[in-house]
Write an enzyme that holds these catalytic residues in place. Structure first.
Site, short mmCIF file in Angstrom:
data_model
loop_
_atom_site.label_atom_id
_atom_site.label_comp_id
_atom_site.label_asym_id
_atom_site.label_seq_id
_atom_site.Cartn_x
_atom_site.Cartn_y
_atom_site.Cartn_z
N GLY A 68 71.62 20.87 29.34
CA GLY A 68 70.42 21.24 30.06
C GLY A 68 70.62 22.58 30.74
O GLY A 68 71.68 23.20 30.63
N GLU A 69 69.60 23.03 31.44
CA GLU A 69 69.70 24.32 32.13
C GLU A 69 68.82 24.29 33.36
O GLU A 69 67.68 23.82 33.32
CB GLU A 69 69.29 25.46 31.21
CG GLU A 69 69.55 26.83 31.81
CD GLU A 69 69.48 27.94 30.76
OE1 GLU A 69 69.74 29.11 31.14
OE2 GLU A 69 69.20 27.64 29.61
N GLY A 70 69.36 24.76 34.48
CA GLY A 70 68.62 24.79 35.74
C GLY A 70 68.72 26.14 36.40
O GLY A 70 69.03 27.14 35.74
N PHE A 72 70.88 27.28 38.40
CA PHE A 72 72.24 27.82 38.46
C PHE A 72 72.66 28.40 37.12
O PHE A 72 73.27 29.46 37.04
CB PHE A 72 73.21 26.71 38.87
CG PHE A 72 74.62 27.17 39.10
CD1 PHE A 72 75.04 27.61 40.35
CD2 PHE A 72 75.53 27.19 38.06
CE1 PHE A 72 76.35 28.04 40.55
CE2 PHE A 72 76.84 27.61 38.25
CZ PHE A 72 77.24 28.04 39.50
N GLY A 73 72.34 27.70 36.05
CA GLY A 73 72.74 28.13 34.72
C GLY A 73 72.78 26.96 33.76
O GLY A 73 72.31 25.86 34.07
N VAL A 75 74.36 23.91 31.42
CA VAL A 75 75.36 22.85 31.58
C VAL A 75 75.83 22.42 30.20
O VAL A 75 75.02 22.12 29.32
CB VAL A 75 74.77 21.63 32.32
CG1 VAL A 75 75.83 20.57 32.54
CG2 VAL A 75 74.17 22.06 33.66
N LYS A 99 79.03 23.27 34.38
CA LYS A 99 77.89 24.11 34.74
C LYS A 99 78.37 25.55 34.93
O LYS A 99 79.25 25.81 35.75
CB LYS A 99 77.22 23.58 36.00
CG LYS A 99 75.93 24.28 36.37
CD LYS A 99 75.06 23.44 37.29
CE LYS A 99 75.67 23.18 38.63
NZ LYS A 99 74.71 22.53 39.56
N ASP A 196 67.32 19.41 48.88
CA ASP A 196 66.75 19.62 47.54
C ASP A 196 66.65 18.28 46.81
O ASP A 196 67.11 18.12 45.68
CB ASP A 196 67.61 20.59 46.74
CG ASP A 196 66.78 21.35 45.70
OD1 ASP A 196 65.53 21.25 45.75
OD2 ASP A 196 67.36 22.03 44.84
#
Length: 256
Positions: A68-70, A72-73, A75, A99, A196
């Site tokens: 996945g990607e969020g 931060f960057g 994973v 990550k 969060d």
């Protein structure tokens, strides 16, 4: 571990910073003083990996290893030996989620350090386990336990012809697990303000045990003679309580 979407956050920075932990779940107690980056990394109860080790563990960060990607960057899925933590062949040893910081993303070194700061000290069944980190030149990486079912967000909203809604008994289990994680963070032992709390940051293992992740925006709660913490609005749009947002609006109107 990891969210499928990049997170849109309120822009802001904390006015104050501190560093008190101390928890019956922690391996070590941290004194109530502002700690430097070096002190945080040295006192962390996790392993320091080299970039080459994590390249080997994730098959050189191959695209088909992306979980996945969020904000931060991305994973990546990887494998390490359970005893030595050395890179292992795919399908053997312990599965991990790595990550890697995207330098053009929403987060940076400050959030990376906060993650090491908190998860490197605190331990609880409803907090995701930080296995280690990597700091080399411009590279910033975090290594977590692998959460088989991914995020609650994906479980609730993924689109698939094979998708089956989560039964209510499991939803209650997830809600209780997430609440226990928050209760621990807000306890007198931990005194951490999470900031969060949302579906993409609640990760699920095989048995739908919920664990809170992403501590980049976390902050120490009141300690000593401080009865409150001064902070600006932070978090993700759509997940902040109306009364929380109202406080910022009140401050803005007073400035005008």
């Amino acid at each position: 571990m990891g969210a499928k979407q990049a997170n849109s956050r309120y822009e802001s920075q904390d006015e104050n910073g501190s560093s008190t932990f101390g928890s019956k779940f922690s391996i070590t107690a941290v004194p109530p003083t502002l700690r430097s980056e070096g002190e945080i990394l040295q006192s962390s109860n996790v392993r320091r990996f080299t970039l080459n080790e994590l390249k080997s563990a994730t098959r050189n960060f191959r695209p088909d290893s992306v979980l996945g990607e969020g904000g931060f960057g991305a994973v990546f899925k990887g494998w390490i030996d359970e005893q030595t933590f050395a890179p292992a062949k795919p399908g053997t040893g312990m599965v991990i989620a790595v990550k890697r910081l995207n330098h053009e993303g929403f987060q940076g070194h400050k959030e990376w350090l906060a993650e090491v700061n908190y998860l490197g000290q605190l331990s609880h069944p409803n907090l995701v386990k930080l296995v280690g980190y990597c700091l080399e030149d411009e590279d910033r990486l975090l290594v977590y336990e692998f959460m088989t079912r991914g995020s609650l967000e994906n479980q609730l909203f993924r689109r698939s012809s094979y998708f089956q809604p989560i039964p209510w008994n499991l939803r209650i289990k997830v809600a209780l697990g997430a609440a226990k994680g928050l209760a621990f963070l807000h306890s007198t032992e931990a005194k951490v303000i999470y900031r969060d709390f949302k579906a993409s940051n609640i990760l699920l293992d095989t048995n739908y045990n919920a664990k809170l992740s992403d501590f980049g925006l976390a902050k120490d709660g009141p300690t000593g003679d401080r009865s409150h913490v001064s902070t600006r609005i932070m978090g993700t749009f759509g997940y902040a309580a109306p009364e929380y947002l109202a406080t910022e609006r009140e401050r803005e109107s007073m400035r005008e």
